[in-house]
Design an enzyme around this catalytic site. Structure first.
Site, PDB file in Angstrom:
ATOM      1  N   GLY A  24       0.808  -1.223   0.000  1.00 46.24           N
ATOM      2  CA  GLY A  24       0.000   0.000   0.000  1.00 46.24           C
ATOM      3  C   GLY A  24       0.840   1.271   0.000  1.00 46.24           C
ATOM      4  O   GLY A  24       1.817   1.368   0.740  1.00 46.24           O
TER       5      GLY A  24
ATOM      6  N   ASN B 212      -7.480   0.722  -0.344  1.00 46.92           N
ATOM      7  CA  ASN B 212      -7.620   0.242   1.031  1.00 46.92           C
ATOM      8  C   ASN B 212      -8.508   1.228   1.783  1.00 46.92           C
ATOM      9  O   ASN B 212      -8.103   2.364   2.032  1.00 46.92           O
ATOM     10  CB  ASN B 212      -6.225   0.162   1.675  1.00 46.92           C
ATOM     11  CG  ASN B 212      -6.276  -0.295   3.120  1.00 46.92           C
ATOM     12  OD1 ASN B 212      -7.355  -0.464   3.697  1.00 46.92           O
ATOM     13  ND2 ASN B 212      -5.113  -0.487   3.708  1.00 46.92           N
TER      14      ASN B 212
ATOM     15  N   CYS C  11      -8.242   2.327   6.306  1.00 47.24           N
ATOM     16  CA  CYS C  11      -7.397   3.305   7.002  1.00 47.24           C
ATOM     17  C   CYS C  11      -8.277   4.239   7.828  1.00 47.24           C
ATOM     18  O   CYS C  11      -9.375   4.579   7.427  1.00 47.24           O
ATOM     19  CB  CYS C  11      -6.632   4.180   6.020  1.00 47.24           C
ATOM     20  SG  CYS C  11      -6.002   3.304   4.630  1.00 47.24           S
TER      21      CYS C  11
ATOM     22  N   LYS D  25     -11.021  -2.617  -1.470  1.00 46.14           N
ATOM     23  CA  LYS D  25     -10.727  -3.755  -0.591  1.00 46.14           C
ATOM     24  C   LYS D  25     -11.460  -3.556   0.727  1.00 46.14           C
ATOM     25  O   LYS D  25     -11.259  -2.542   1.391  1.00 46.14           O
ATOM     26  CB  LYS D  25      -9.214  -3.869  -0.360  1.00 46.14           C
ATOM     27  CG  LYS D  25      -8.811  -5.086   0.471  1.00 46.14           C
ATOM     28  CD  LYS D  25      -7.293  -5.236   0.483  1.00 46.14           C
ATOM     29  CE  LYS D  25      -6.868  -6.507   1.209  1.00 46.14           C
ATOM     30  NZ  LYS D  25      -5.402  -6.708   1.124  1.00 46.14           N
TER      31      LYS D  25
ATOM     32  N   GLY E 229      -8.029 -14.362   1.959  1.00 45.59           N
ATOM     33  CA  GLY E 229      -8.101 -14.665   3.383  1.00 45.59           C
ATOM     34  C   GLY E 229      -7.765 -16.119   3.652  1.00 45.59           C
ATOM     35  O   GLY E 229      -8.593 -16.997   3.462  1.00 45.59           O
ATOM     36  N   GLY E 230      -6.529 -16.363   4.039  1.00 42.49           N
ATOM     37  CA  GLY E 230      -6.140 -17.701   4.484  1.00 42.49           C
ATOM     38  C   GLY E 230      -6.002 -18.743   3.401  1.00 42.49           C
ATOM     39  O   GLY E 230      -6.076 -19.948   3.679  1.00 42.49           O
TER      40      GLY E 230
ATOM     41  N   THR F  19      -0.761 -14.348   3.338  1.00 37.77           N
ATOM     42  CA  THR F  19       0.108 -14.930   4.366  1.00 37.77           C
ATOM     43  C   THR F  19       0.878 -16.157   3.872  1.00 37.77           C
ATOM     44  O   THR F  19       1.993 -16.407   4.313  1.00 37.77           O
ATOM     45  CB  THR F  19      -0.749 -15.265   5.607  1.00 37.77           C
ATOM     46  OG1 THR F  19      -1.350 -14.045   6.052  1.00 37.77           O
ATOM     47  CG2 THR F  19       0.077 -15.837   6.737  1.00 37.77           C
TER      48      THR F  19
END
Lengths: 299, 273
Positions: free
Chosen positions: A46, A127, A130, A165, A242-243, A265
């Protein structure tokens, strides 16, 4: 590898496997591991108008099934990004999506306007988690009027695809409707889940900033819920995130209704993850004779 | 260059006090490591890998081996300690900078606390090959934590041991030992051991251990205007410079990344005299 082109409104990708912002640097850091041009898109770290140093103190903690970060959006700022990073990113031969952040609407618009003149910024991912300085630090996504204004103005300024997002901590269905109505191309679901960790021995919060963002397998069912609901209730194209640690996790997102996925991740667990997921997904589609990833949807 | 590979466990030894010595057959496609650098080692069931510094790198019968020494402190290291000979372990590295070695043959003073011995042992082997005079200070809590004593003795010109239980070496902290030695050296300035402000023989210090120990050692060494390098650690997710999780704060308030600017730093960045 089987061709797996996908499109999300005006965003056309050579395949549906992208990287998640903040887990893949600017894309070239992973060139030692594999040719990152193979991926469907790279979403970079970002970028804010000015450089951000990020948070002090602990920034990471692994928990069962997940990772909590409190990095604080550290980034080199827009000028260095344009002058130093974009020329390097030119070497990457795939869709390059710039993730942007701001502390007020003007900051987002300023960044988007400068990026609109840069060919390398194929698309922008916004994003909206924030904190907004002007509304007392509440995240943009929690203020629907503000989100609508942001979507409308960005749409006027930036001529190429725009992605918002969202996290599961904000009214994502309302935001999805706003985005659809304002001509936003796609929604990335989801950002990290706001979390809190306590150090029992020190009787203290683990992070200076108190909160962190949870990612990894622990949030996958939450992400799937959001993907499914947004797709079913609103219908705006969704990028699932996500994951996702392997191709079967990715399949779950496509079955729930996603048109593309982001790998986050997992890039830390194994730097080859995004490539391996793409390879395995491609093999699966070939074996099961699936011409379009969107046909995997189960409802 | 940082690359990824799966390395075969050639040998695993469970030492005293929870220490584990893990020897892996090296992949010669990978860049050979330098003292101070580390690798990410990925246990099967954790989310992220563990940063472990290189303890040794050597050849036997034309095969290269890399060795990691670590203490079991949590889930990740526990799983790594359960590896068996022949298992394959995903790793990537070598990561970060290394201990700078001055061109001139000045005395090298190595100060290790606890598992801080891991990278300093590797450094000692290289300094020994280059025929440097090595003064090794090594302190642990309990005497059973002392690792490779005989080998370290062979590498060192002088070896100073401290244990908090007093069963080996001098009872107390390695910082006290270092302080005493520096005091002795000061009275022997003419022998050019440690304090020769004029000449080129001022030594160079390398420190690794708990934060509080590093701080005390630097307080002593920087007072003596000795060039000091410290090796720091932090939580780390990626080792490739993208997670931005591994920051440490300098005395000037700057945030540096262990994996990019470190793990070896000039002590003056963090401590000042």
């Amino acid at each position: 590898m089987k061709e797996l082109t996908t499109s999300l409104s005006n965003l056309n990708l050579k395949n549906p496997v992208m990287t998640a912002s903040g887990t893949f640097g600017f894309g070239f850091e992973f060139m030692n591991f594999y040719d990152t041009s193979l991926l469907g898109a790279i979403v970079c770290k970002g970028i804010s108008r000015n450089p951000r140093e990020g948070n002090r103190g602990h920034r990471l903690a692994e928990i069962n099934g997940g990772l909590i970060n409190s990095v604080g959006l550290e980034n080199p700022g827009l000028t260095d990004f344009i002058d130093k990073i974009i020329p390097e990113a030119e070497k990457i031969n795939t869709t390059y999506i710039v993730n942007i952040l701001g502390s007020d609407i003007e900051e987002y618009l300023y960044i988007a306007e400068r990026l609109s003149g840069l060919k390398r910024a194929d698309a922008i991912e916004v994003n909206i988690s924030c904190p907004n300085v002007k509304s007392g630090g509440i995240s943009f996504g929690k203020d629907l009027n503000l989100t609508r204004e942001l979507a409308r103005k960005l749409r006027e300024i930036f001529p190429r695809p725009l992605i918002f997002k969202v996290s599961a901590d904000i009214p994502y269905l309302e935001i999805a409707r706003i985005c659809r109505d304002e001509g936003i191309d796609a929604l990335t679901c989801i950002n990290t889940v706001q979390s809190l960790l306590i150090d029992v021995d020190k009787k203290a919060f683990r992070f200076n900033n108190i909160y962190g963002g949870l990612s990894g397998p622990a949030i996958k069912p939450v992400a799937l819920r959001v993907v499914y609901q947004v797709q079913k209730e609103v219908g705006i194209p969704v990028i699932g995130c996500g994951g996702i640690m392997n191709y079967r996790d990715a399949l779950e997102f496509f079955m729930a209704g996603a048109s593309a996925v982001q790998i986050g991740t997992a890039n830390f667990a194994n730097p080859l993850s995004a490539y391996e997921i793409l390879r395995d997904l491609s093999e699966y589609c070939e074996k099961n004779n699936i011409p379009d990833i969107r046909e995997l949807r189960i409802w | 260059m940082i690359t990824y590979s799966r390395l075969k466990v050639a040998h695993i030894r469970h030492l005293k006090a929870g220490y584990v010595l893990l020897t892996l057959l090296y992949d010669n496609q990978m860049t050979p490591p330098q003292p101070g650098q580390f690798f990410m080692l990925k246990p099967r069931n954790t989310i992220i890998a563990r940063p472990i510094s290189v303890h040794n790198f050597f050849s036997v019968l034309k095969k290269n081996y890399i060795e990691f020494l670590f203490k079991v402190v949590g889930r990740g290291t526990e799983e790594l300690s359960d590896m068996k000979k022949g298992d394959m372990l995903p790793v990537w590295g070598p990561i970060g900078n290394s201990f700078p070695i001055p061109e001139d043959k000045r005395t090298a003073v190595l100060i290790a606390g606890g598992r801080g011995i891991a990278p300093l042992f590797f450094l000692a082997t290289r300094l020994f090959e280059k025929k440097y005079e090595i003064h090794f200070f090594y302190g642990v809590k309990n005497s059973d934590e002392l690792i490779h004593l005989l080998r370290i003795k062979n590498l060192s010109t002088k070896l100073y041991i401290s244990t908090e239980d007093g069963k080996k070496g001098k009872k107390g902290f390695v910082t006290n030992l270092f302080q005493d030695a520096v005091g002795n050296y000061s009275s022997q300035v003419k022998e050019n051991l440690l304090f020769d402000y004029e000449g080129k023989k001022s030594p160079v210090c390398y420190v690794c251990g708990p934060d509080i120990m590093i701080e005390k050692v630097c307080d002593i060494s920087l007072t003596g205007r000795i060039k000091t390098y410290i090796s720091l650690e932090s939580h780390l997710a990626c080792g490739t410079g993208v997670c931005l999780g591994c920051t440490v704060e300098t005395r000037g308030g700057r945030l540096l990344h262990i994996c990019k600017e470190g793990p070896v730093f000039d002590a003056e960045e963090f401590y000042c005299k």
